[in-house]
Design an enzyme around this catalytic site. Structure first.
Site, PDB file in Angstrom:
ATOM      1  N   SER A  98       0.321  -0.742   0.146  1.00  0.00           N
ATOM      2  CA  SER A  98       0.178   0.156  -0.048  1.00  0.00           C
ATOM      3  C   SER A  98       0.695   1.135  -0.068  1.00  0.00           C
ATOM      4  CB  SER A  98      -0.863  -0.056   1.303  1.00  0.00           C
ATOM      5  OG  SER A  98      -2.291   0.917   0.796  1.00  0.00           O
ATOM      6  N   HIS A 123      -2.100  -0.940  -4.676  1.00  0.00           N
ATOM      7  CA  HIS A 123      -4.184  -1.294  -4.754  1.00  0.00           C
ATOM      8  C   HIS A 123      -4.445   0.163  -4.336  1.00  0.00           C
ATOM      9  CE1 HIS A 123      -4.766  -1.608  -0.129  1.00  0.00           C
ATOM     10  NE2 HIS A 123      -3.516  -0.588  -0.202  1.00  0.00           N
TER      11      HIS A 123
END
Length: 194
Positions: A98, A123
């Site tokens: 992330s 993501h």
């Protein structure tokens, strides 16, 4: 409670003890080994600024093993990495997920690395909000703007088309160190220090 090892160094004046992170900072090494939040961002930004003041022409090495975290905190680190004069080399040890992955790719081009068994996960932004419908709409619009900004930066830093990055970040996308290199998130997989 986390334990921080202490190292003892012999000097001509006797012994001097440091916590391990202070000792690493002397070698221009910063560790991001937890969630990215306001506290960790403040510490890392302060260390980056300190090392720039110490020697603006010498590289800084940011080691990353992080599950990610706050976008605004991560962007504070990202912006500082781009703002300061020294190149910031990034090295993934373990997992950069992330916002951790975003900071990994934010390193100076040609100086972004991962150890062989590291993993990287990209993501779209995560978020949750509750309240009045109008406020929920405002926050939904904000997170969509953040998603576009993050994907645009990822596209620029990896060389991948924006459409490809948007597709790949739609869900959790895990990459091995070699796959991260092929994707353009890092420049080299290293197994020995240079």
């Amino acid at each position: 409670m986390s334990l921080v090892p202490v190292v003892v160094e012999q000097t001509n004046r006797g012994e001097r003890s440091y916590d391990i992170y202070s000792r690493l900072l002397k070698d221009r090494i910063i560790m991001l080994s937890e969630e990215v939040n306001d506290t960790t961002a403040s510490l890392i930004v302060a260390q980056l600024l300190f090392l720039e003041a110490e020697d603006p022409d010498k590289d800084i090495h940011l080691y990353i093993n992080s599950p990610g975290g706050s976008i605004t905190s991560g962007m504070a680190i990202y912006d500082t990495m781009q703002y300061i004069k020294p190149d910031v080399s990034t090295i993934c040890v373990g997992m950069a997920a992330s916002m951790g992955a975003f900071l990994l790719v934010a390193g100076a081009k040609g100086k972004r690395y991962a150890l062989p068994n590291s993993e990287v996960m990209i993501h779209q932004p995560l978020g949750g909000f509750q309240g009045q419908a109008t406020d929920i709409g405002i926050h939904a619009e904000r997170i969509l703007k953040m998603k576009k900004k993050l994907n645009t930066i990822l596209s620029d830093r990896t060389g991948k088309p924006l459409e490809q990055v948007e597709l790949d970040t739609e869900r959790d996308h895990f990459l091995s160190a070699e796959e991260a290199k092929e994707y353009g998130l890092i420049d080299e997989v290293i197994d020995k220090k240079k």
